[in-house]
Design an enzyme around this catalytic site. Structure first.
Site, mmCIF file in Angstrom:
data_model
loop_
_atom_site.group_PDB
_atom_site.id
_atom_site.type_symbol
_atom_site.label_atom_id
_atom_site.label_comp_id
_atom_site.label_asym_id
_atom_site.label_seq_id
_atom_site.Cartn_x
_atom_site.Cartn_y
_atom_site.Cartn_z
ATOM 1 N N HIS B 60 0.833 -1.210 0.000
ATOM 2 C CA HIS B 60 0.000 0.000 0.000
ATOM 3 C C HIS B 60 0.862 1.252 0.000
ATOM 4 O O HIS B 60 2.059 1.192 0.250
ATOM 5 C CB HIS B 60 -0.975 -0.006 1.179
ATOM 6 C CG HIS B 60 -0.314 0.064 2.519
ATOM 7 N ND1 HIS B 60 0.502 -0.936 2.988
ATOM 8 C CD2 HIS B 60 -0.343 1.004 3.484
ATOM 9 C CE1 HIS B 60 0.938 -0.619 4.194
ATOM 10 N NE2 HIS B 60 0.449 0.555 4.522
ATOM 11 N N HIS B 62 1.759 3.827 1.769
ATOM 12 C CA HIS B 62 2.167 4.573 2.962
ATOM 13 C C HIS B 62 3.690 4.662 2.964
ATOM 14 O O HIS B 62 4.385 3.697 2.616
ATOM 15 C CB HIS B 62 1.677 3.880 4.242
ATOM 16 C CG HIS B 62 0.313 4.314 4.673
ATOM 17 N ND1 HIS B 62 -0.515 3.543 5.455
ATOM 18 C CD2 HIS B 62 -0.369 5.476 4.438
ATOM 19 C CE1 HIS B 62 -1.643 4.202 5.682
ATOM 20 N NE2 HIS B 62 -1.588 5.363 5.069
ATOM 21 N N ASP B 64 6.159 4.526 5.027
ATOM 22 C CA ASP B 64 7.072 3.569 5.678
ATOM 23 C C ASP B 64 7.265 2.302 4.845
ATOM 24 O O ASP B 64 8.231 1.574 5.052
ATOM 25 C CB ASP B 64 6.597 3.222 7.101
ATOM 26 C CG ASP B 64 5.151 2.751 7.166
ATOM 27 O OD1 ASP B 64 4.325 3.240 6.368
ATOM 28 O OD2 ASP B 64 4.831 1.902 8.023
#
Lengths: 317, 317
Positions: B60, B62, B64
């Site tokens: 996904h 994000h 990080d």
């Protein structure tokens, strides 16, 4: 003032060198010069803290100098930073940061102030000034200097007593270089202080060929942190790729009458960086080839306590 | 097949954990699941090489999970990769990569093939298939499974000899499960082989709440690498932030009849990860809390040589 080399690799990291980033800590305030990948984890290891007054200076828009910025900003926000974060860099830095922050849904708790800079004065406070000067690289590169204002001279209590000025607030004001009113007279600081004392000056090159403009810009640096991507034996490569050799960095340091030269941003092709250090020392004796996590304590020029010919102060963490 | 945990931290790295990334090596091919910041340096330390056949799966969008991607791609190019690099991820991955590559002037030597995926079959080769399934997270998250095709059964030379088939090419073809023509007859592999043997299956959760759809998706995994951001004591937080607790990960593993569960993506709030491991083991005994650089050798299910109740094989590098 303290300088910590957070990363000393150019272009590609190695097993012992993270990508380029230099941290200056002055009076509790953090000044980053570039933020290569992994800088947030290095900060955590050093327990430096994510909510300090912080300014980040980006020399140029190449990935190895900025890929750590996004993670650093995201982590600052997750750790609920509330102080503003100032980022200064060339045209493009605003778009890079804001586009990624938006596209990745990063929610900021703090004010992110991004300034696309030009040559000249970038910041002026009552303690220091930071200047930017263009280098000669394949992308617009800014070199930076941080120059402290001169400090007031030494305070002579005898002179103050002779003028019958009472100890306390009035002494304190004079010590700070402010004139006071006493017994219907104006007392100037110069009546009780010695000569003003010079502040410290540090220079950061970013990625660049050596230029005469930069030599002038770095004039009288106490410390110059200069890229040294290549050995003198790869001079043509340095020229071709708009970088500097160790010897060219040393020539800039010598001509600008820099005290300590710190070499950084090494190509991963060199296993033994001390060879580059040796090359440079033949031109400018007071040179150190930087390693990750080396740190340097920088006393005021008039307070030099460390007499080593190589370092002002140095320790490996 | 080998699994290496390159990074096991969620959201924020710690001094001992890099940001999330899991590497599967199969038959000389690299499969990355996410690429957190610093992944390129970890690869260098492990001397894994930047020019291997490589596919990167992004669960996904994000930070990080993807901040290591840009540096990895840039370094692959600087090290003159010439093989294509395949990246699979949700909507947005193409824009993220191409915009940054363009804006930062990254020149690619190799073909970068980016595929924005949907649920279902992502890759099919004659050796394995990779599937994606949506999870339940604050951004679209894809869990992945890598499922090897069944292998032909054990070859029985006696049966081949009985049919008078000469040794050599024809035996070899039958061993590979191909039918042959011999003495004007068609010989089927089933005439000389035992039952077909199952391939291996691994699952990777990405960031997600546990769901019944995912339990079905992970059915019969040999290894499930599941996020375990929180302890069971922070279940409300896990729910609120669309993550899983250690216990929830273990419930998914148990219900899907997974063999080994590897927990990863830990919140930086926990110093002692073994507490999360203990919580999970009460539900699913064969559970390991991952640490950076742990690696697991995964034998074929019918060749299990390792009888430990906790690991198929594990060593710390």
């Amino acid at each position: 003032m303290k300088i910590i080399l957070l990363g000393t690799a150019g272009a590609i990291p190695s097993s012992t060198r993270k990508l380029i980033s230099t941290l200056v800590i002055r009076d509790g305030e953090l000044f980053f010069f570039d933020a290569g990948e992994g800088v947030q984890q290095t900060l955590m290891n050093l327990k430096i803290g994510m909510n300090k007054p912080t300014r980040i200076f980006v020399t140029h828009m190449h990935g190895d100098h900025i890929f750590g910025l996004l993670g650093l900003i995201q982590t600052m926000s997750l750790l609920t930073r509330d102080k503003p974060l100032y980022v200064y860099g060339p045209l493009g830095i605003k778009n890079f940061l804001l586009t990624n922050i938006k596209n990745l849904g990063i929610i900021l708790n703090f004010s992110l102030v991004i300034q696309e800079i030009k040559e000249g004065l970038v910041i002026r406070t009552n303690k220091f000034k930071i200047y930017a000067k263009k280098g000669n690289h394949s992308r617009t590169n800014f070199a930076f200097t941080l120059k402290e204002n001169n400090r007031p001279g030494i305070f002579y209590p005898k002179k103050a007593k002779k003028l019958c000025i009472p100890e306390g607030k009035k002494w304190s004001a004079l010590q700070k270089g402010k004139q006071i009113r006493f017994n219907k007279q104006i007392i100037k600081p110069s009546q009780v202080l010695g000569k003003s004392r010079p502040g410290r000056k540090i220079g950061i090159s970013g990625d660049t060929r050596p230029t005469t403009r930069l030599i002038k810009f770095f004039l009288d640096c106490d410390v110059l942190i200069h890229e040294s991507t290549y050995s003198k034996h790869d001079k043509l490569l340095a020229k071709d790729r708009y970088h500097s050799t160790s010897v060219e960095a040393a020539q800039v340091a010598k001509k600008s009458q820099t005290n300590l030269l710190i070499l950084t941003h090494f190509s991963s092709r060199y296993n033994k960086i001390n060879i580059l250090e040796k090359e440079a020392r033949k031109i400018h004796h007071n040179t150190i080839a930087g390693n990750d996590l080396m740190n340097f304590i920088l006393p005021y020029p008039d307070e030099k306590r460390i007499t080593s010919s190589y370092v002002l102060a140095q320790s490996n963490q």
